[in-house]
Write a protein that holds these residues in place. Structure first.
Motif, PDB file in Angstrom:
ATOM      1  N   SER A 134      28.048  28.392  43.286  1.00 55.79           N
ATOM      2  CA  SER A 134      28.317  29.539  42.283  1.00 55.79           C
ATOM      3  C   SER A 134      29.266  29.111  41.195  1.00 55.79           C
ATOM      4  N   ASN A 135      30.229  28.141  41.340  1.00 58.36           N
ATOM      5  CA  ASN A 135      31.003  27.388  40.437  1.00 58.36           C
ATOM      6  C   ASN A 135      30.324  26.905  39.369  1.00 58.36           C
ATOM      7  N   MET A 136      29.262  26.271  39.648  1.00 50.69           N
ATOM      8  CA  MET A 136      28.329  25.558  38.623  1.00 50.69           C
ATOM      9  C   MET A 136      27.265  26.309  37.783  1.00 50.69           C
ATOM     10  N   ALA A 137      27.285  27.628  38.348  1.00 49.52           N
ATOM     11  CA  ALA A 137      26.202  28.589  37.938  1.00 49.52           C
ATOM     12  C   ALA A 137      26.239  28.441  36.257  1.00 49.52           C
ATOM     13  N   ILE A 138      27.803  28.288  35.529  1.00 52.49           N
ATOM     14  CA  ILE A 138      27.750  28.142  34.034  1.00 52.49           C
ATOM     15  C   ILE A 138      27.070  27.015  33.484  1.00 52.49           C
ATOM     16  N   GLU A 139      27.181  26.009  34.272  1.00 50.51           N
ATOM     17  CA  GLU A 139      26.355  24.664  33.820  1.00 50.51           C
ATOM     18  C   GLU A 139      25.013  24.753  33.628  1.00 50.51           C
ATOM     19  N   MET A 140      24.348  25.937  34.193  1.00 47.39           N
ATOM     20  CA  MET A 140      23.000  25.976  33.544  1.00 47.39           C
ATOM     21  C   MET A 140      22.966  27.460  32.559  1.00 47.39           C
ATOM     22  N   GLY A 141      24.064  27.898  32.452  1.00 43.19           N
ATOM     23  CA  GLY A 141      24.222  28.946  31.345  1.00 43.19           C
ATOM     24  C   GLY A 141      24.270  30.175  31.646  1.00 43.19           C
ATOM     25  N   ALA A 142      24.296  30.366  33.224  1.00 43.01           N
ATOM     26  CA  ALA A 142      24.084  31.730  33.737  1.00 43.01           C
ATOM     27  C   ALA A 142      25.408  32.364  33.581  1.00 43.01           C
ATOM     28  N   LYS A 143      25.222  33.972  33.576  1.00 47.17           N
ATOM     29  CA  LYS A 143      26.502  34.797  33.500  1.00 47.17           C
ATOM     30  C   LYS A 143      27.176  34.963  34.919  1.00 47.17           C
ATOM     31  N   ALA A 144      26.162  34.679  35.887  1.00 43.22           N
ATOM     32  CA  ALA A 144      26.757  35.079  37.196  1.00 43.22           C
ATOM     33  C   ALA A 144      26.067  34.078  38.169  1.00 43.22           C
ATOM     34  N   GLY A 145      26.541  33.707  39.243  1.00 43.45           N
ATOM     35  CA  GLY A 145      25.966  32.765  40.391  1.00 43.45           C
ATOM     36  C   GLY A 145      25.977  33.499  41.710  1.00 43.45           C
ATOM     37  N   LEU A 146      25.363  34.555  42.009  1.00 43.01           N
ATOM     38  CA  LEU A 146      25.328  35.497  43.079  1.00 43.01           C
ATOM     39  C   LEU A 146      24.822  35.035  44.321  1.00 43.01           C
ATOM     40  N   MET A 147      25.499  35.304  45.455  1.00 45.18           N
ATOM     41  CA  MET A 147      24.783  35.040  46.922  1.00 45.18           C
ATOM     42  C   MET A 147      24.745  36.608  47.691  1.00 45.18           C
ATOM     43  N   GLU A 148      23.950  36.411  48.645  1.00 48.36           N
ATOM     44  CA  GLU A 148      24.216  37.596  49.541  1.00 48.36           C
ATOM     45  C   GLU A 148      25.321  37.434  50.523  1.00 48.36           C
ATOM     46  N   ALA A 149      25.848  38.510  50.842  1.00 44.12           N
ATOM     47  CA  ALA A 149      27.004  38.522  51.660  1.00 44.12           C
ATOM     48  C   ALA A 149      26.689  38.524  53.245  1.00 44.12           C
ATOM     49  N   ASP A 150      27.095  37.509  54.230  1.00 42.02           N
ATOM     50  CA  ASP A 150      26.736  37.415  55.502  1.00 42.02           C
ATOM     51  C   ASP A 150      28.224  37.276  56.207  1.00 42.02           C
ATOM     52  N   GLU A 151      28.146  37.059  57.389  1.00 44.58           N
ATOM     53  CA  GLU A 151      29.309  36.994  58.218  1.00 44.58           C
ATOM     54  C   GLU A 151      30.234  35.811  57.622  1.00 44.58           C
ATOM     55  N   LYS A 152      29.705  34.841  57.307  1.00 45.71           N
ATOM     56  CA  LYS A 152      30.754  33.859  56.920  1.00 45.71           C
ATOM     57  C   LYS A 152      31.376  34.491  55.543  1.00 45.71           C
ATOM     58  N   THR A 153      31.029  35.357  54.677  1.00 46.04           N
ATOM     59  CA  THR A 153      31.509  35.842  53.491  1.00 46.04           C
ATOM     60  C   THR A 153      32.647  36.795  53.972  1.00 46.04           C
ATOM     61  N   PHE A 154      32.189  37.595  54.991  1.00 51.32           N
ATOM     62  CA  PHE A 154      33.214  38.631  55.728  1.00 51.32           C
ATOM     63  C   PHE A 154      34.668  37.804  56.218  1.00 51.32           C
TER      64      PHE A 154
END
Lengths: 173, 419
Positions: free
Chosen positions: B212-232
């Motif tokens: 997600s950190n490098m999403a901006i290096e492809m010009g993106a406004k956001a680099g989103l992922m879905e939430a799972d157990e690891k996220t929480f």
């Protein structure tokens, strides 16, 4: 608003590190000082080549990379009147509008280094005097125009105290 | 019609159902600035005649880019930030605390569904926590400081579906470099990116941050992922609560869907002087390097330092290589110390610098000399990025950086790593 000057041309993907290097931007808020280093890593003598009113012309994705607002400010304080590019990176584009640097999306293949240009922002047209051609300009998104017409985001906030924008369908950013 | 993750978050935060192309003014949950951008934001706050912050408990300023200060000019701007923090009551992270993004991730303030703006382009990192977070400039930041809001155009989304399993010795850094090489530096401009698929699900949360950190290096406004157990689990570990996962609808509409099988991926590097100038390691092996850097908001986390220490146990880096380690936060620094990770790295010839951005931004902590080649775990390799336009920077995973530091030339980490 009409500007007249010569074109200084660069390529695609000009990032904000190239516009103003990190080694300078942390030191000072004196934009006249930062302006002396504009585009330095691509052309060490660039600042001395600028005549007030000139244009920075580039290809795709101008202003990619870091969010530093020193980038549009350094361009503005270096005496350049506008940036003309095929496309802009989004943070730079917002920063330019917010700080009052005109950014113009157009086909820059029709501009060569040194060409004399007039840019009429209100009419949305560029005349390439050297080549005797007219270049169409992609209009600013209405929300951006609104911020510009208010005199920039700081003036917008002085007026409304918050973001007060027409939230209808917009074309652009 | 179904919605993407970013359409849902912007709908929640603006109080109405929105879709691609709509202009919205949305409520932000957290606002962050660092020492390269906050001084200008403070100026803009004054120009806007700001009287107080919308909520001081949801604002943080971080001194990380030039930390500790190497110059009097920098020191004066740091003091401007400290004074502003005292005046307004916002949170101040000072020297030694770490990189702004790692601190935000460890704050417990950000989780699934959050909306965060930061005056730093790598703010998109928190997308891995299922939050819409994005970089803004200083004037926009000042607007958010005062109003607690930000205007956005609801972007279209480009979805990356990553199938398969990353091979041993190949990491999330290799994957994101590969994806950036595929779509180029403006391949996602004005778009939100969603990263999904079983290869993403299998990654640790720390490895996901790198993507997600490098999403901006492809010009993106956001680099989103879905939430799972690891996220929480991550959010809970730092005291965060009250977050609800935001998933894309099955019938959400995407600008583009790109599918990859990552099972055959080899280590990747970004060559000078562009992040999208990507090549597989086999094409670059053997090039001499003089400096190797582990750290930054991309790869300065505990997992990265553990990988490095695992490879360096009983080994030393080449005497021709300067090996610099910048832990991404104080928390990581302390944990790496307790585990003996730092001891291993230092005994192997490493120099540990203050938690923060390290040498990535060209102000101090390891500026290369003319003609030198650096291999780094950072996210940018632009000419002059590390403070010298006459040096070259290769970007790679921590494992590739360490393997190269050991041999003094670009080296395949699979010669040293076993999982």
């Amino acid at each position: 608003m009409e500007f007249k000057g010569h074109a200084h041309k660069f390529g695609d993907d000009i990032n904000t590190d190239y516009i103003i290097s990190g080694k300078y931007k942390f030191k000072t808020l004196d934009m006249n000082e930062l302006a002396k280093h504009v585009m330095e890593d691509l052309d060490q003598d660039f600042y001395s080549k600028i005549t007030a009113g000139d244009f920075l012309v580039a290809g795709r994705n101008f202003g990619c990379g870091s969010s530093r607002e020193q980038a549009p400010l350094a361009i503005k304080y270096a005496g350049l009147s506008a940036v003309l590019a095929k496309s802009f990176a989004r943070i730079f584009y917002r920063n330019a509008i917010n700080t009052g640097l005109p950014v113009v999306e157009c086909d820059t293949d029709q501009i060569e280094p040194g060409d004399e240009l007039t840019v009429d922002l209100a009419a949305g047209v560029i005349h390439n005097m050297t080549r005797g051609i007219t270049i169409a300009v992609k209009p600013l998104p209405p929300v951006m125009l609104q911020i510009l017409n208010d005199g920039g985001l700081a003036a917008h906030f002085r007026k409304y105290g918050e973001f007060k924008l027409d939230q209808e369908e917009n074309d652009g950013l | 019609m179904g919605q993407t993750i970013i359409e849902k978050i912007l709908s929640n935060k603006s109080g109405k159902k929105v879709g691609t192309g709509d202009i919205v003014v949305a409520a932000v949950d957290f606002v962050m600035g660092q020492d390269g951008t906050s001084p200008l934001a403070i100026n803009a706050y004054r120009a806007m005649e700001g009287q107080k912050l919308f909520d001081p408990s949801r604002v943080a300023l971080v001194i990380d880019h030039s930390s500790p200060s190497p110059l009097e000019g920098v020191s004066n701007l740091h003091t401007l930030m400290r004074d502003f923090s005292r005046e307004t009551g916002c949170k101040m992270y000072d020297i030694g605390d770490g990189v702004c993004h790692q601190l935000m991730l460890e704050s417990g303030n950000i989780g699934p569904g959050s909306l965060v703006v930061g005056a730093d382009s790598h703010t998109c990192t928190y997308g891995a926590l299922n939050a819409f977070s994005t970089g803004v400039g200083s004037t926009d930041l000042a607007g958010a400081l005062i109003s607690g809001k930000m205007w956005f155009k609801v972007p279209e989304t480009i979805k990356f579906v990553c199938h398969g399993t990353l091979p041993s010795g190949v990491y999330s850094k290799d994957l994101i470099l590969f994806l950036i090489g595929q779509v180029t530096a403006d391949g996602a401009t004005y778009l939100s990116a969603e990263y999904t698929g079983e290869a993403i699900g299998a990654l640790s949360i720390e490895a996901r941050f790198t993507i997600s950190n490098m999403a901006i290096e492809m010009g993106a406004k956001a680099g989103l992922m879905e939430a799972d157990e690891k996220t929480f689990d991550w959010v809970k570990r730092y005291g965060g609560s009250g977050f609800t996962a935001v998933s894309a609808d099955p019938d959400a509409v995407y600008a583009k869907v790109l599918e990859y099988d990552v099972s055959g991926l080899e280590p990747q590097l970004a060559k000078p002087h562009r992040v999208d100038n990507v090549a597989p390691l086999s094409e670059l092996a053997g090039r001499p390097i003089q400096e190797a850097v582990i750290g930054t908001c991309t790869n300065g986390r505990l997992e990265d330092l553990r990988i490095a220490a695992g490879m360096l146990k009983g080994r030393r880096v080449s005497p021709d290589v300067r090996f610099i380690i910048a832990p991404a936060s104080r928390d990581i620094y302390v944990q790496a110390m307790r585990e003996g990770v730092l001891e291993t790295l230092v005994l192997a010839g490493g120099a540990v610098v203050t938690p923060g951005c390290g040498p990535c931004v060209g102000t101090h902590n390891g500026v290369p000399s003319d003609g030198e080649t650096v291999i780094s775990t950072a996210n940018r390799n632009f000419k002059g990025r590390m403070g010298n336009r006459n040096a070259e920077i290769y970007l790679a995973s921590p494992a590739t950086v360490v393997a190269s530091a050991i041999t003094g030339q670009i080296t395949d980490p699979r010669e040293f790593v076993s999982r």
